[in-house]
Design an enzyme around this catalytic site. Structure first.
Site, PDB file in Angstrom:
ATOM      1  CD  GLU A  75      -2.660   1.406   2.467  1.00  0.00           C
ATOM      2  OE1 GLU A  75      -2.905   0.419   3.130  1.00  0.00           O
ATOM      3  OE2 GLU A  75      -3.555   2.368   2.312  1.00  0.00           O
ATOM      4  CD  GLU A  85      -5.698   0.443   0.010  1.00  0.00           C
ATOM      5  OE1 GLU A  85      -6.045   1.091   0.932  1.00  0.00           O
ATOM      6  OE2 GLU A  85      -4.670  -0.404  -0.016  1.00  0.00           O
ATOM      7  CG  ASP A 142      -8.891   1.776   3.001  1.00  0.00           C
ATOM      8  OD1 ASP A 142      -8.484   0.717   3.535  1.00  0.00           O
ATOM      9  OD2 ASP A 142      -8.005   2.675   2.968  1.00  0.00           O
ATOM     10  CG  ASN A 166      -4.877   4.914   0.468  1.00  0.00           C
ATOM     11  OD1 ASN A 166      -5.742   4.233   0.921  1.00  0.00           O
ATOM     12  ND2 ASN A 166      -3.604   4.847   0.885  1.00  0.00           N
ATOM     13  CD  GLU A 204      -6.922  -1.128   6.235  1.00  0.00           C
ATOM     14  OE1 GLU A 204      -5.973  -0.329   5.896  1.00  0.00           O
ATOM     15  OE2 GLU A 204      -7.805  -1.025   6.795  1.00  0.00           O
TER      16      GLU A 204
HETATM   17  P1  C2E Z   1      -5.392   3.664   5.586  1.00  0.00           P
HETATM   18  O1  C2E Z   1      -5.678   3.882   4.174  1.00  0.00           O
HETATM   19  O2  C2E Z   1      -6.223   3.259   6.145  1.00  0.00           O
HETATM   20  O3  C2E Z   1      -3.927   3.391   5.749  1.00  0.00           O
HETATM   21  C1  C2E Z   1      -3.677   2.561   6.759  1.00  0.00           C
HETATM   22  C2  C2E Z   1      -2.893   3.365   8.015  1.00  0.00           C
HETATM   23  O4  C2E Z   1      -2.782   2.402   8.801  1.00  0.00           O
HETATM   24  C3  C2E Z   1      -1.554   3.666   7.712  1.00  0.00           C
HETATM   25  O5  C2E Z   1      -1.491   4.952   8.456  1.00  0.00           O
HETATM   26  C4  C2E Z   1      -0.809   2.879   8.205  1.00  0.00           C
HETATM   27  O6  C2E Z   1       0.741   3.402   8.592  1.00  0.00           O
HETATM   28  C5  C2E Z   1      -1.524   2.426   9.423  1.00  0.00           C
HETATM   29  N1  C2E Z   1      -1.197   0.873   9.721  1.00  0.00           N
HETATM   30  C6  C2E Z   1      -0.673  -0.256   8.955  1.00  0.00           C
HETATM   31  N2  C2E Z   1      -0.347  -1.129   9.781  1.00  0.00           N
HETATM   32  C7  C2E Z   1      -0.565  -0.870  10.907  1.00  0.00           C
HETATM   33  C8  C2E Z   1      -0.592  -1.475  12.317  1.00  0.00           C
HETATM   34  O7  C2E Z   1      -0.288  -2.677  12.401  1.00  0.00           O
HETATM   35  N3  C2E Z   1      -1.053  -0.624  13.576  1.00  0.00           N
HETATM   36  C9  C2E Z   1      -1.466   0.390  13.293  1.00  0.00           C
HETATM   37  N4  C2E Z   1      -1.766   1.130  14.754  1.00  0.00           N
HETATM   38  N5  C2E Z   1      -1.427   1.103  12.092  1.00  0.00           N
HETATM   39  C10 C2E Z   1      -1.239   0.640  10.960  1.00  0.00           C
HETATM   40  P2  C2E Z   1      -1.099   6.348   7.900  1.00  0.00           P
HETATM   41  O8  C2E Z   1       0.148   6.137   6.935  1.00  0.00           O
HETATM   42  O9  C2E Z   1      -0.751   7.162   8.968  1.00  0.00           O
HETATM   43  O10 C2E Z   1      -2.391   6.735   6.870  1.00  0.00           O
HETATM   44  C11 C2E Z   1      -3.267   7.274   7.684  1.00  0.00           C
HETATM   45  C12 C2E Z   1      -4.443   7.405   6.627  1.00  0.00           C
HETATM   46  O11 C2E Z   1      -4.160   8.597   5.933  1.00  0.00           O
HETATM   47  C13 C2E Z   1      -4.694   6.289   5.602  1.00  0.00           C
HETATM   48  O12 C2E Z   1      -5.533   5.281   6.306  1.00  0.00           O
HETATM   49  C14 C2E Z   1      -5.540   6.856   4.614  1.00  0.00           C
HETATM   50  O13 C2E Z   1      -6.676   7.348   4.866  1.00  0.00           O
HETATM   51  C15 C2E Z   1      -4.765   8.365   4.587  1.00  0.00           C
HETATM   52  N6  C2E Z   1      -3.615   8.362   3.556  1.00  0.00           N
HETATM   53  C16 C2E Z   1      -2.216   8.096   3.672  1.00  0.00           C
HETATM   54  N7  C2E Z   1      -1.817   8.324   2.311  1.00  0.00           N
HETATM   55  C17 C2E Z   1      -2.707   8.646   1.484  1.00  0.00           C
HETATM   56  C18 C2E Z   1      -2.767   9.107   0.185  1.00  0.00           C
HETATM   57  O14 C2E Z   1      -1.763   8.914  -0.591  1.00  0.00           O
HETATM   58  N8  C2E Z   1      -3.958   9.497  -0.353  1.00  0.00           N
HETATM   59  C19 C2E Z   1      -5.077   9.475   0.371  1.00  0.00           C
HETATM   60  N9  C2E Z   1      -6.145   9.923  -0.225  1.00  0.00           N
HETATM   61  N10 C2E Z   1      -5.053   9.165   1.763  1.00  0.00           N
HETATM   62  C20 C2E Z   1      -3.866   8.734   2.438  1.00  0.00           C
HETATM   63 CA    CA Z   2      -5.670   2.780   2.775  1.00  0.00          CA
HETATM   64 CA    CA Z   3      -7.650   1.340   5.934  1.00  0.00          CA
END
Ligand code: C2E
Ligand code: CA
Ligand code: CA
Length: 659
Positions: A430, A516, A546, A485, A603
């Site tokens: 991802e 996603e 997602d 995403n 996830e």
């Molecule tokens: P998401 O799409 O649900 O991404 C997964 C989030 O869960 C990511 O946080 C990831 O670091 C985190 N994660 C993955 N595995 C674990 C785990 O085992 N435990 C915990 N506690 N967390 C885990 P991140 O990178 O901080 O991203 C947060 C949200 O920001 C994402 O949720 C997504 O909604 C958004 N996001 C991140 N990058 C993009 C992007 O390029 N475009 C868009 N539109 N949204 C993004």
């Molecule tokens: Ca995602």
């Molecule tokens: Ca997610």
């Protein structure tokens, strides 16, 4: 009978036209004093030309008649500017008829009594006096026809009889002349009175219409300012009242506070219990809030389920907090409504005014407080504080920084592995956006993604992320794929989707980029979202839903959208070892995906225990810190190389932490 009635109406002012009565009385009290003045002055002059007559006639009788006249003048003068009732006005007019008759007769008889004492000139003066005075009286009594007629008849009939009896043809001729002129004048007076009565009637009608128009305009104004459902003032009146109260507070050197009270999940109340119950909840809410408020508090309904309050008096944080708690706890009381007992809660946001505050700024702070309440203390009240003010400044600074950011240089991407248990290898990553600002440092996507959506730069970020992901996927050996995403704004905008499609195509298809999407991004416009997804599918991309399970009606979307996979939200995974309900939901979702022929990704797997349970429930594709934290490009390549070397059997990679 009709004649008698008409005569009665002629001589006694009928009570059925109060406007006419008042207008007659008004004109009468203004003109009749003048008539008495003329009468008296002429009487004095006549007395002076007849000094040879006995004093009883030249002094006593005119003095008595003069006294009666003066008494009448005094009474009329007294009421001329006073507001008198219709009844008083009518009495005044009705009394004037006999008084006019008596005075007409009296003055005429008195003048004729002087006749025998004068020579030819003096006698001519008597005739002239009676004639000219009668004409003057008729003219001055024009507002009361009966009085004019009585005065004319009572003064002229004795005069004419007297002159006829003298047998002198010249005197008879004079009497005839006078009768003709007075009759003509009476006729004109009656005509004028009719015009006068019509004028009064039309003026009355005009006033009535004006009143009616005013009433309608007042009613319109009221309706434009009132909420029809609850009877409370609406937003328009709230804004107006707030402007005035804020000005007043500034002038008095005091403060006011604004509160917003917003029902939590009101849409659900409407959906579950129906709109009629929703309306009753709002009416009951209004009643409860009104029951709590102090008399100086202004309450309005601002939007469907939002109420606004303006509080006066002390606006300390303590008082506002107490007030908010009281409001929220009152709303929490059960609603006992016909056929439904919905349980409702409301969140409240309070803000106190500041020196040189504007209504807009004050409302913005209350809005922010309720936003915080909804996020952090749903069902409770939050009072806007200095902490919130600094949060806002920080957000503003961030927004500015994001607006002016060099996205290409500041946005970078990390990759989190998605591990397929059945193949025992990583099948894709991802793509997760990161923002490193030269001054502000690292900013979490949890903060900047929603902000980018709010300020309208999310599509630019998606473009940047996609460009970098496309560059990376070219370095990755097949069949590894990358998952990008998309935000709601990308899906609802034709231009954004076209730009995404164009960019992917420029790298050649079929591509190895997947997308996603979330439920919230498709729920606003399903048709447009579907069209967008079809264009992405035609590129060879796969679509994943997602955060599955966090929305409202997930199954609808699963059924209606062209999905390839579902990503079960990590909140379920976190509880999978402890909560049987989470396990049951996960089991159902796995079965659902199997039946639909789509894959299911879990996830947020952090522990071996979670993984064991998920595998036991039939889970195959896993993503989470247990398999790898979001990592840089180099680390992805190392991660892949390690798998190829044969360490491919699942190895927890908690050490793969991005720098
Ligand atoms: P998401 O799409 O649900 O991404 C997964 C989030 O869960 C990511 O946080 C990831 O670091 C985190 N994660 C993955 N595995 C674990 C785990 O085992 N435990 C915990 N506690 N967390 C885990 P991140 O990178 O901080 O991203 C947060 C949200 O920001 C994402 O949720 C997504 O909604 C958004 N996001 C991140 N990058 C993009 C992007 O390029 N475009 C868009 N539109 N949204 C993004
Ligand atoms: Ca995602
Ligand atoms: Ca997610």
């Amino acid at each position: 009978m009709t004649l008698l009635k008409n005569l009665e109406r002629f001589f006694f002012v009928p009570p059925d036209n109060p406007e006419l009565i008042q207008s007659q009385a008004h004109g009468f009290t203004r003109q009749v004093p003048l008539m008495y003045a003329v009468l008296l002055a002429n009487a004095i002059i006549l007395s002076l030309t007849h000094l040879s007559a006995p004093p009883i006639l030249t002094i006593v009788v005119p003095a008595i008649l003069g006294a009666i006249s003066l008494w009448r003048v005094a009474r009329l003068w007294f009421v001329r500017d006073a507001e008198i009732s219709d009844w008083q006005a009518r009495r005044l007019l009705n009394r004037a008829v006999p008084v006019s008759a008596v005075l007409g007769l009296g003055f005429s008889a008195w003048a004729l009594s002087l006749y025998p004492y004068g020579n030819a000139f003096q006698q001519a003066h008597v005739a002239f006096y009676i004639g000219i005075t009668s004409l003057g009286c008729v003219y001055c009594l024009m507002h009361l026809r009966a009085a004019a007629l009585s005065a004319a008849v009572c003064s002229l009939v004795p005069f004419a009889l007297f002159f006829f009896m003298q047998g002198n043809p010249v005197l008879v001729a004079m009497a005839c002349n006078l009768i003709i002129v007075v009759c003509a004048l009476l006729f004109v007076t009656f005509l004028n009175f009719r015009t006068f009565a019509e004028l009064v009637a039309s003026r009355g009608e005009m006033v009535r219409r004006q009143d009616e128009t005013q009433h309608l305009s007042d009613e319109n104004k009221r309706l434009a300012n009132i909420d029809a459902l609850t009877g409370l003032p609406n937003r328009r009146q709230f804004d107006h009242a707030l402007g005035l109260m804020l000005e007043q507070a500034k002038a008095d050197g005091t403060d006011i506070a604004v509160a917003r009270l917003d029902i939590d999940g009101f849409k659900a109340v409407n959906n579950i219990f129906g709109h009629a119950t929703g309306d009753r909840v709002l009416i009951e809410m209004a009643r409860r809030v009104m029951g709590l408020r102090s008399p100086s508090t202004f309450v309005a309904r601002l939007e469907a389920d939002v109420f606004g309050l303006i509080l006066q008096g002390p606006v300390s944080e303590k008082r506002l907090t107490d007030c908010g708690e009281l409001l929220c706890s009152t709303v929490r009381e059960p609603f006992v409504l016909p056929g439904a007992n919905p349980h409702v809660s409301a969140s409240a946001g309070f803000a106190a005014s500041r020196p040189n505050d504007t209504a807009e700024a004050l409302c913005d702070r209350a809005d922010y407080a309720i936003f915080v309440a909804k996020q952090e203390a749903r069902g409770n009240a939050v009072v806007f504080s200095d902490r919130h003010a600094s949060d806002i400044s920080r957000v503003r600074a961030l927004e500015h920084a994001l607006h002016t950011a060099d996205l290409d240089a500041e946005i970078y991407i990390l990759f989190q592995p998605q591990f397929d248990m059945s193949q025992n290898r990583t099948t894709g990553y991802e793509v997760l956006a990161r923002w490193r600002h030269p001054v502000l440092g690292e900013i979490s996507p949890v903060d900047f993604i929603p902000m980018a959506e709010r300020i309208g730069v999310i599509s630019k970020i998606t473009q940047t992320v996609l460009r970098k992901a496309l560059a990376m996927v070219a370095q990755l050996p097949r069949p590894l794929r990358l998952s990008v995403n998309l935000s709601a704004h990308d899906l609802v905008s034709h231009t954004a989707i076209e730009a995404i499609v164009a960019q992917v195509e420029s790298f050649g298809t079929p591509c190895r980029i997947d997308f996603e999407i979330t439920e919230t991004s498709v729920m606003h416009d399903m048709a447009q979202a579907n069209a967008a997804l079809v264009s992405l599918l035609s590129l060879g991309s796969r679509i994943a839903l997602d955060d599955f399970g966090t929305g409202h009606s997930s199954l609808t979307y699963v059924q209606k959208l062209p999905l390839d996979r579902i990503k079960v939200d990590r909140s379920f995974v976190a509880e999978v070892t402890s909560d049987p309900t989470s396990r049951a939901i996960i089991k159902t979702t796995v079965d659902l995906c199997r039946n639909l022929g789509i894959s299911c990704v879990f996830e947020g797997i952090e522990t071996e225990e979670q993984l064991d349970v998920l595998v036991g429930l039939g889970g195959k594709v896993m993503q989470g810190y247990l398999f790898g934290r979001p990592m840089s490009e180099d680390m992805v390549l190392q991660h892949h190389a390690r798998e190829l070397r044969g360490d491919g059997i699942y190895v927890p990679t908690l050490l793969d932490v991005a720098s």
